[in-house]
Motif scaffolding. Structure first.
Motif, PDB file in Angstrom:
ATOM      1  N   ARG A 154       0.830  -1.201   0.000  1.00 39.96           N
ATOM      2  CA  ARG A 154       0.000   0.000   0.000  1.00 39.96           C
ATOM      3  C   ARG A 154       0.868   1.255   0.000  1.00 39.96           C
ATOM      4  N   GLY A 155       0.259   2.345  -0.437  1.00 39.10           N
ATOM      5  CA  GLY A 155       0.945   3.629  -0.334  1.00 39.10           C
ATOM      6  C   GLY A 155       1.430   4.199  -1.642  1.00 39.10           C
ATOM      7  N   SER A 156       1.271   3.476  -2.763  1.00 41.61           N
ATOM      8  CA  SER A 156       1.662   3.995  -4.064  1.00 41.61           C
ATOM      9  C   SER A 156       0.437   4.112  -4.949  1.00 41.61           C
ATOM     10  N   PRO A 172       5.976  -4.882  -7.204  1.00 42.05           N
ATOM     11  CA  PRO A 172       6.033  -5.914  -6.174  1.00 42.05           C
ATOM     12  C   PRO A 172       6.812  -5.509  -4.937  1.00 42.05           C
ATOM     13  N   GLY A 173       7.748  -4.599  -5.050  1.00 40.52           N
ATOM     14  CA  GLY A 173       8.564  -4.272  -3.895  1.00 40.52           C
ATOM     15  C   GLY A 173       8.094  -3.064  -3.109  1.00 40.52           C
ATOM     16  N   THR A 174       6.967  -2.473  -3.515  1.00 39.30           N
ATOM     17  CA  THR A 174       6.496  -1.253  -2.873  1.00 39.30           C
ATOM     18  C   THR A 174       5.849  -1.557  -1.533  1.00 39.30           C
ATOM     19  N   THR A 175       6.231  -0.828  -0.509  1.00 42.60           N
ATOM     20  CA  THR A 175       5.693  -1.058   0.829  1.00 42.60           C
ATOM     21  C   THR A 175       5.272   0.261   1.457  1.00 42.60           C
ATOM     22  N   GLN A 176       4.103   0.265   2.059  1.00 38.95           N
ATOM     23  CA  GLN A 176       3.641   1.446   2.755  1.00 38.95           C
ATOM     24  C   GLN A 176       4.521   1.705   3.966  1.00 38.95           C
ATOM     25  N   SER A 177       4.780   2.971   4.226  1.00 43.18           N
ATOM     26  CA  SER A 177       5.549   3.319   5.420  1.00 43.18           C
ATOM     27  C   SER A 177       4.792   2.851   6.651  1.00 43.18           C
ATOM     28  N   GLY A 178       5.459   2.126   7.505  1.00 42.58           N
ATOM     29  CA  GLY A 178       4.777   1.563   8.671  1.00 42.58           C
ATOM     30  C   GLY A 178       4.002   0.332   8.266  1.00 42.58           C
ATOM     31  N   GLY A 179       2.704   0.505   8.013  1.00 39.60           N
ATOM     32  CA  GLY A 179       1.866  -0.596   7.558  1.00 39.60           C
ATOM     33  C   GLY A 179       1.917  -1.787   8.494  1.00 39.60           C
ATOM     34  N   THR A 180       1.932  -2.978   7.915  1.00 46.16           N
ATOM     35  CA  THR A 180       1.903  -4.196   8.724  1.00 46.16           C
ATOM     36  C   THR A 180       3.197  -4.418   9.496  1.00 46.16           C
ATOM     37  N   VAL A 197       1.798 -34.963   3.443  1.00 46.73           N
ATOM     38  CA  VAL A 197       1.895 -33.841   2.507  1.00 46.73           C
ATOM     39  C   VAL A 197       2.744 -32.752   3.149  1.00 46.73           C
ATOM     40  N   LYS A 198       3.754 -32.302   2.436  1.00 54.42           N
ATOM     41  CA  LYS A 198       4.614 -31.233   2.945  1.00 54.42           C
ATOM     42  C   LYS A 198       4.070 -29.888   2.514  1.00 54.42           C
ATOM     43  N   TYR A 199       3.818 -29.045   3.489  1.00 59.92           N
ATOM     44  CA  TYR A 199       3.245 -27.721   3.236  1.00 59.92           C
ATOM     45  C   TYR A 199       4.302 -26.761   2.715  1.00 59.92           C
ATOM     46  N   SER A 200       3.979 -26.064   1.646  1.00 57.24           N
ATOM     47  CA  SER A 200       4.836 -24.988   1.156  1.00 57.24           C
ATOM     48  C   SER A 200       4.121 -23.670   1.407  1.00 57.24           C
ATOM     49  N   ARG A 201       4.764 -22.768   2.093  1.00 55.26           N
ATOM     50  CA  ARG A 201       4.128 -21.525   2.509  1.00 55.26           C
ATOM     51  C   ARG A 201       3.870 -20.614   1.301  1.00 55.26           C
ATOM     52  N   PRO A 202       2.634 -20.131   1.134  1.00 61.10           N
ATOM     53  CA  PRO A 202       2.370 -19.186   0.058  1.00 61.10           C
ATOM     54  C   PRO A 202       2.854 -17.792   0.425  1.00 61.10           C
ATOM     55  N   GLN A 203       2.963 -16.938  -0.559  1.00 67.58           N
ATOM     56  CA  GLN A 203       3.208 -15.529  -0.300  1.00 67.58           C
ATOM     57  C   GLN A 203       1.873 -14.851  -0.024  1.00 67.58           C
ATOM     58  N   THR A 204       1.903 -13.748   0.707  1.00 67.93           N
ATOM     59  CA  THR A 204       0.693 -12.969   0.974  1.00 67.93           C
ATOM     60  C   THR A 204       0.994 -11.498   0.738  1.00 67.93           C
ATOM     61  N   VAL A 205       0.092 -10.832   0.017  1.00 66.46           N
ATOM     62  CA  VAL A 205       0.266  -9.413  -0.306  1.00 66.46           C
ATOM     63  C   VAL A 205      -0.973  -8.643   0.136  1.00 66.46           C
ATOM     64  N   ILE A 206      -0.748  -7.529   0.828  1.00 68.12           N
ATOM     65  CA  ILE A 206      -1.804  -6.563   1.103  1.00 68.12           C
ATOM     66  C   ILE A 206      -1.572  -5.369   0.178  1.00 68.12           C
ATOM     67  N   PHE A 207      -2.619  -4.960  -0.530  1.00 73.85           N
ATOM     68  CA  PHE A 207      -2.469  -3.842  -1.460  1.00 73.85           C
ATOM     69  C   PHE A 207      -3.684  -2.927  -1.373  1.00 73.85           C
ATOM     70  N   SER A 208      -3.605  -1.802  -2.049  1.00 72.27           N
ATOM     71  CA  SER A 208      -4.710  -0.863  -2.120  1.00 72.27           C
ATOM     72  C   SER A 208      -4.868  -0.405  -3.560  1.00 72.27           C
ATOM     73  N   GLN A 209      -6.065  -0.480  -4.062  1.00 74.04           N
ATOM     74  CA  GLN A 209      -6.445  -0.032  -5.403  1.00 74.04           C
ATOM     75  C   GLN A 209      -5.981  -0.969  -6.506  1.00 74.04           C
ATOM     76  N   ALA A 210      -4.678  -1.213  -6.641  1.00 74.51           N
ATOM     77  CA  ALA A 210      -4.213  -2.077  -7.723  1.00 74.51           C
ATOM     78  C   ALA A 210      -2.798  -2.552  -7.450  1.00 74.51           C
ATOM     79  N   THR A 211      -2.455  -3.679  -8.073  1.00 76.66           N
ATOM     80  CA  THR A 211      -1.100  -4.210  -7.930  1.00 76.66           C
ATOM     81  C   THR A 211      -0.816  -5.182  -9.062  1.00 76.66           C
ATOM     82  N   ASP A 212       0.441  -5.468  -9.303  1.00 75.81           N
ATOM     83  CA  ASP A 212       0.843  -6.481 -10.272  1.00 75.81           C
ATOM     84  C   ASP A 212       0.884  -7.845  -9.598  1.00 75.81           C
TER      85      ASP A 212
END
Length: 301
Positions: free
Chosen positions: A18-20, A65-73, A110-125
């Protein structure tokens, strides 16, 4: 379902973009309700891309993909934060899910593979193309990532009448992780083989993800923070369960269709009815058994 105040959250498990400025495009991927605007258009037989072309939406550069809101999570540190802030609650739920699924699946070799998680606002790639907030939460199998715009949870309450309780929100996160489990087990692609109708593969995939969300809910209060040994979440209450069922009902195809068009057209369903979604969440919660979540093994899910 509230968090234990002393639970320690791990912000590294969520990327906050978020933030961009907003990006451009629609989505491809599994979602809790297929989106607010986009899903309604699809149910009406309209290509959602038309809306974007007509409005010229999303002209600013996409959020990278590398954009991060200041503070945020990064400010989310404890269970008390998760009880106060929606983005921290998403993070805390991700932490709980990433602690639950490895041990649970290990019992089935079954071996669990951790997914990625993204929080965004409005739009993202994404690995499935550019995504806007209109599509709601979704999972992209190409990059094995679950995407959440916190604004969706307000829409869930304001426009679809869901409860705003914590487990209503946590259910949404758990549902998207359910799609990741399906991707691991080779079932997610079955939605594309039979994409529409009340008995379709698409509906069965969505209902199975609801069942997997119910599985997590059953055990969530016993899933412990690996660092502290303290459970992330407090025991489930009757109100918590009502909140989750309310959210499941709110994103039923029949309910969304009736609100949008005044009629129900089962032949266009892609996610299942309100009753089906509640039924399969309850199935996972009541049985605690992943083998009981086989929506493909029943004649009528």
């Amino acid at each position: 379902m509230s968090f234990n105040d002393g639970a320690e959250l791990d912000p590294s498990q969520v990327q906050d973009r978020r933030g961009s400025g907003p990006g451009r495009g629609m989505k491809i991927g599994g979602g809790i309700g297929g989106g607010i605007v986009a899903l309604i258009l699809v149910l009406l037989g309209v290509n959602p891309q038309i809306l974007e072309d007509l409005t010229g939406s999303g002209q600013p550069p996409a959020v990278g993909p590398g954009t991060t809101q200041s503070g945020g999570t990064r400010e989310c540190r404890t269970g008390a934060d998760a009880d106060k802030r929606l983005d921290c609650r998403i993070l805390g739920t991700v932490n709980s899910l990433n602690s639950f699924w490895p041990d649970y699946l290990a019992d089935y070799n079954v071996k669990y593979s951790r997914p990625q998680t993204v929080i965004f606002s409005q739009a993202t790639d994404t690995g499935c193309g550019a995504a806007t907030s209109a599509v709601g939460p979704f999972y992209c199998p190409s990059d094995r990532t679950a995407y959440f715009d916190p604004g969706f949870f307000e829409e869930l309450v304001d426009r679809f009448g869901s409860s705003g309780g914590p487990l209503a929100q946590e259910y949404v996160v758990a549902h998207e992780f359910g799609h990741h489990i399906q991707n691991m087990l080779g079932d997610l692609g079955r939605a594309q083989e039979d994409p529409q109708g009340p008995q379709s593969g698409a509906v069965r995939v969505e209902l199975q993800a609801d069942c997997y969300a119910g599985l997590w809910a059953r055990y969530a209060s016993t899933v412990k923070d690996p660092d502290t040994g303290q459970p992330f979440l407090e025991p489930l209450t009757k109100q918590d369960l009502a909140d989750a069922l309310s959210a499941a009902s709110a994103v039923g195809d029949d309910r969304i269709q009736e609100a949008a068009t005044g009629r129900v057209s089962p032949e266009a369903w892609t996610h299942g009815s309100s009753a089906q979604r509640q039924k399969w969440f309850s199935q996972g919660y009541s049985t605690g058994d992943i083998t009981k979540c086989d929506t493909f093994a029943v004649a009528r899910p």
